[in-house]
Motif scaffolding. Structure first.
Motif, PDB file in Angstrom:
ATOM      1  N   GLU A  17       0.843  -1.187   0.000  1.00  0.00           N
ATOM      2  CA  GLU A  17       0.000   0.000   0.000  1.00  0.00           C
ATOM      3  C   GLU A  17       0.885   1.246   0.000  1.00  0.00           C
ATOM      4  O   GLU A  17       2.006   1.217   0.523  1.00  0.00           O
ATOM      5  CB  GLU A  17      -0.909   0.011   1.230  1.00  0.00           C
ATOM      6  N   PRO A  18       0.418   2.346  -0.570  1.00  0.00           N
ATOM      7  CA  PRO A  18       1.234   3.567  -0.556  1.00  0.00           C
ATOM      8  C   PRO A  18       1.356   4.141   0.849  1.00  0.00           C
ATOM      9  O   PRO A  18       0.439   4.046   1.662  1.00  0.00           O
ATOM     10  CB  PRO A  18       0.439   4.516  -1.468  1.00  0.00           C
ATOM     11  N   GLY A 138       9.445  11.043  -8.359  1.00  0.00           N
ATOM     12  CA  GLY A 138       8.315  10.437  -9.034  1.00  0.00           C
ATOM     13  C   GLY A 138       7.101  11.333  -8.991  1.00  0.00           C
ATOM     14  O   GLY A 138       7.045  12.320  -8.253  1.00  0.00           O
ATOM     15  N   GLY A 139       6.098  10.963  -9.785  1.00  0.00           N
ATOM     16  CA  GLY A 139       4.931  11.819  -9.963  1.00  0.00           C
ATOM     17  C   GLY A 139       3.843  11.662  -8.925  1.00  0.00           C
ATOM     18  O   GLY A 139       2.941  12.500  -8.855  1.00  0.00           O
ATOM     19  N   PHE A 140       3.875  10.586  -8.129  1.00  0.00           N
ATOM     20  CA  PHE A 140       2.894  10.439  -7.055  1.00  0.00           C
ATOM     21  C   PHE A 140       3.396  11.253  -5.867  1.00  0.00           C
ATOM     22  O   PHE A 140       3.830  10.734  -4.839  1.00  0.00           O
ATOM     23  CB  PHE A 140       2.718   8.976  -6.652  1.00  0.00           C
ATOM     24  N   ASP A 358      -5.317   6.993   0.857  1.00  0.00           N
ATOM     25  CA  ASP A 358      -6.518   6.338   0.353  1.00  0.00           C
ATOM     26  C   ASP A 358      -6.725   6.646  -1.129  1.00  0.00           C
ATOM     27  O   ASP A 358      -7.070   5.763  -1.923  1.00  0.00           O
ATOM     28  CB  ASP A 358      -7.739   6.789   1.159  1.00  0.00           C
ATOM     29  N   GLY A 359      -6.515   7.908  -1.522  1.00  0.00           N
ATOM     30  CA  GLY A 359      -6.711   8.291  -2.915  1.00  0.00           C
ATOM     31  C   GLY A 359      -5.749   7.584  -3.850  1.00  0.00           C
ATOM     32  O   GLY A 359      -6.146   7.084  -4.908  1.00  0.00           O
ATOM     33  N   VAL A 360      -4.472   7.527  -3.475  1.00  0.00           N
ATOM     34  CA  VAL A 360      -3.480   6.847  -4.312  1.00  0.00           C
ATOM     35  C   VAL A 360      -3.791   5.358  -4.391  1.00  0.00           C
ATOM     36  O   VAL A 360      -3.722   4.739  -5.462  1.00  0.00           O
ATOM     37  CB  VAL A 360      -2.053   7.084  -3.771  1.00  0.00           C
ATOM     38  N   SER A 361      -4.164   4.764  -3.273  1.00  0.00           N
ATOM     39  CA  SER A 361      -4.502   3.340  -3.251  1.00  0.00           C
ATOM     40  C   SER A 361      -5.699   3.053  -4.155  1.00  0.00           C
ATOM     41  O   SER A 361      -5.679   2.088  -4.934  1.00  0.00           O
ATOM     42  CB  SER A 361      -4.795   2.890  -1.822  1.00  0.00           C
TER      43      SER A 361
END
Length: 384
Positions: A17-18, A138-140, A358-361
């Motif tokens: 998970e992120p 990175g972009g995240f 939560d959004g990235v996941s």
């Protein structure tokens, strides 16, 4: 007033998970810049990496994401122009691609059209570990850092001042599609008016439909799934017909359906954008004799599948592979988006997600489940 820290998402390994981490605001030296990220797409390569499919060692933990559009917020005095010589300043909209050929190795120097096979490329969102200061690779993330002295292979491209950053974030994947068609053009396998079949209705498949139309295809057919949201969007992008693999389940049935649509003998060009190993043996049977097959979907190793190379010989086919793009290809993607920004429903591809764990996941999981066409993470909603 700026924050003293910057948030970035990292992943500890496949299936992880992120985790959002905070890092110090960096010093920006003379030949460097800090870019505030407006939008970053979740690429199929990101998904393959998180599934454990990437064939080379990776520097876990690191920050994924490379399809980004952003704004320069700080820069050094020598950071004055982009790779194409366009003037850059604070406030300039830019994008940076993942694959950045070094410009100095054997392939970059002697085979510039194959500089995508650079021996020492820079890869944002992949080969730069979180532990490398200033940790913004990175972009995240809220910001990404570029330094032309630290990483001379880095390329930065200016976007038009009035281009939405969401649109700019599509320039990297679109460029991959344009280069794949240009590979066919140079091989004499794609010309104005040709009938094209796109295998795969994910983001690359959708963008390939637009690229085919803009580059002169006469008819475009898309084979993929699911109907919602992907095949419906494929038709909005200009596919005159779609074949749903969830409904037409047998390869021979799909081949017959495509041949029926295009007129019996088969298509002039078939391009695999699906990444599924079964696409190739099926796709070459959708071609007319003498046609061209372009493989751009097998960006990671999805495994082998039994096939008969006799069919390639017997059908007198061109078979081409296409890997990413070169530094000089990227402006073609930016220009196509700019020129055709009102011609295709580009932004309808994107489902937006907030930049938190939560959004990235959810962005990643929804992309894996094909609930979206292009999951897009938006750290700064006011920028997009």
């Amino acid at each position: 007033m700026r924050n003293s820290t910057i948030r970035v998402a990292t992943f500890a390994g496949p299936a992880a998970e992120p985790v959002i981490r905070s890092v110090p605001w960096p010093q920006v030296p003379k030949n460097a810049a800090l870019i505030q990220i407006g939008a970053c797409g979740v690429c199929g390569t990101d998904l393959h990496i998180l599934k454990g499919h990437w064939p080379k060692p990776l520097p876990w933990p690191f920050t994924l994401g490379h399809e980004l559009g952003g704004v320069i917020v700080e820069k050094g005095g020598e950071f004055t122009e982009d790779f194409m010589g366009k003037t850059l300043g604070v406030g300039s909209k830019v994008m940076i691609p993942a694959l950045m050929p070094c410009g100095q190795c054997y392939y970059c120097v002697h085979y510039p059209h194959q500089a995508n096979k650079c021996l020492t490329p820079v890869y944002y969102g992949r080969y730069l570990g979180f532990d490398k200061p200033p940790h913004l690779w990175g972009g995240f993330a809220e910001y990404v850092y570029v330094d032309l002295d630290m990483l001379p292979g880095t390329k930065v491209y200016k976007l038009p001042d009035d281009m939405p950053l969401r649109l700019g974030a599509l320039s990297e994947p679109l460029t991959s599609c344009i280069r794949a068609f240009n590979r066919a053009v140079r091989a004499g396998g794609f010309t104005w008016g040709d009938t094209v079949v796109i295998q795969g209705s994910g983001p690359i498949g959708i963008l390939a439909i637009a690229a085919a139309r803009e580059m002169g295809a006469g008819r475009v057919i898309c084979v993929g799934a699911p109907e919602q949201p992907r095949l419906e969007l494929a038709r909005k992008f200009g596919a005159e017909a779609t074949v749903n693999i969830e409904e037409v389940k047998e390869p021979q049935q799909r081949i017959a359906r495509v041949r029926d649509i295009v007129g019996g003998f088969g298509a002039d060009l078939v391009m695999d954008c699906s990444g599924h190993p079964s696409a190739g043996p099926e796709g070459i049977e959708m071609l007319r004799d003498g046609g061209t097959y372009v493989e751009m979907g097998q960006f990671t190793d999805a495994g082998a599948i039994a096939t008969s190379w006799h069919r390639i010989c017997a059908k007198d086919l061109n078979v081409l592979g296409s890997w990413a793009f070169t530094a000089n290809d990227l402006p073609l993607g930016v220009d196509m988006l700019d020129r055709a920004r009102d011609k295709y429903p580009w932004l309808d591809m994107q489902t937006l997600y907030p930049f938190d764990e939560d959004g990235v996941s959810r962005a990643v999981k929804d992309a894996m489940a094909m609930k979206t066409v292009k999951s897009t993470i938006v750290p700064w909603p006011e920028l997009v």
